[in-house]
Design a protein around this motif. Structure first.
Motif, mmCIF file in Angstrom:
data_model
loop_
_atom_site.group_PDB
_atom_site.id
_atom_site.type_symbol
_atom_site.label_atom_id
_atom_site.label_comp_id
_atom_site.label_asym_id
_atom_site.label_seq_id
_atom_site.Cartn_x
_atom_site.Cartn_y
_atom_site.Cartn_z
ATOM 1 N N VAL A 71 42.541 98.951 49.427
ATOM 2 C CA VAL A 71 41.534 98.685 50.454
ATOM 3 C C VAL A 71 41.960 99.288 51.785
ATOM 4 C CG1 VAL A 71 40.272 96.873 51.660
ATOM 5 C CG2 VAL A 71 40.850 96.581 49.263
ATOM 6 N N ARG A 72 41.055 100.061 52.372
ATOM 7 C CA ARG A 72 41.297 100.666 53.683
ATOM 8 C C ARG A 72 41.187 99.604 54.770
ATOM 9 N NH1 ARG A 72 37.427 104.452 51.472
ATOM 10 N NH2 ARG A 72 35.814 103.425 52.643
ATOM 11 N N GLY A 73 41.770 99.900 55.931
ATOM 12 C CA GLY A 73 41.596 99.030 57.083
ATOM 13 C C GLY A 73 40.173 99.118 57.594
ATOM 14 N N ARG A 74 39.785 98.177 58.407
ATOM 15 C CA ARG A 74 38.405 98.138 58.899
ATOM 16 C C ARG A 74 38.113 99.254 59.877
ATOM 17 N NH1 ARG A 74 36.356 92.432 60.620
ATOM 18 N NH2 ARG A 74 34.637 93.806 61.078
ATOM 19 N N GLY A 75 39.113 99.706 60.600
ATOM 20 C CA GLY A 75 38.900 100.763 61.577
ATOM 21 C C GLY A 75 38.311 100.210 62.859
ATOM 22 N N GLY A 76 38.091 101.088 63.786
ATOM 23 C CA GLY A 76 37.536 100.666 65.066
ATOM 24 C C GLY A 76 38.569 100.024 65.961
ATOM 25 N N ASN A 77 38.164 99.690 67.148
ATOM 26 C CA ASN A 77 39.048 99.076 68.124
ATOM 27 C C ASN A 77 39.087 97.576 67.881
ATOM 28 O OD1 ASN A 77 40.556 98.326 70.291
ATOM 29 N ND2 ASN A 77 39.129 99.042 71.850
ATOM 30 N N THR A 78 40.238 97.084 67.450
ATOM 31 C CA THR A 78 40.365 95.657 67.187
ATOM 32 C C THR A 78 40.992 94.927 68.345
ATOM 33 O OG1 THR A 78 42.493 95.990 66.125
ATOM 34 C CG2 THR A 78 40.560 95.995 64.705
ATOM 35 N N ARG A 79 41.286 95.639 69.411
ATOM 36 C CA ARG A 79 41.911 95.028 70.589
ATOM 37 C C ARG A 79 41.090 95.324 71.842
ATOM 38 N NH1 ARG A 79 47.405 93.749 69.361
ATOM 39 N NH2 ARG A 79 47.951 94.601 67.353
ATOM 40 N N CYS A 80 39.826 95.034 71.765
ATOM 41 C CA CYS A 80 38.941 95.317 72.897
ATOM 42 C C CYS A 80 39.221 94.357 74.057
ATOM 43 C CB CYS A 80 37.488 95.244 72.461
ATOM 44 S SG CYS A 80 36.932 93.618 71.990
ATOM 45 N N SER A 81 38.956 94.808 75.240
ATOM 46 C CA SER A 81 39.231 93.988 76.408
ATOM 47 C C SER A 81 38.325 92.756 76.476
ATOM 48 C CB SER A 81 39.065 94.814 77.684
ATOM 49 O OG SER A 81 37.743 95.305 77.775
#
Length: 87
Positions: A71-81
């Protein structure tokens, strides 16, 4: 010349179609995993695979999650401000 999207669409079209609600035997589950895993690794999403095979998103997720490192990671910014709280 074929593009990666064309190759992915062709791979998705080759997936088996399973009637909705049909319980899968152990052998059928293994066959489905063998068919789905290369397509997923080629870039298809759970939703694309689920739609093509007529299985639910959850069944495809469970099927692939049981395979180590598949399974791939979800991607995207997981640490948004906006997600952080200032204290």
């Amino acid at each position: 010349m074929a593009t990666p999207d064309d190759d992915l669409a062709r791979a998705l079209a080759q997936l088996p179609v399973i009637p909705k609600g049909k319980p899968l035997s152990v052998a059928e589950r293994a066959d489905l995993l063998a068919a789905v895993l290369p397509v997923y690794r080629a870039g298809a999403t759970f939703r694309q695979i689920a739609a093509q095979t007529h299985r639910s998103y959850g069944s495809i997720s469970r099927l692939l999650s049981k395979e180590p490192d598949s399974v791939r990671g979800r991607g995207g910014n997981t640490r948004c401000s906006a997600c952080r709280r200032s204290t």
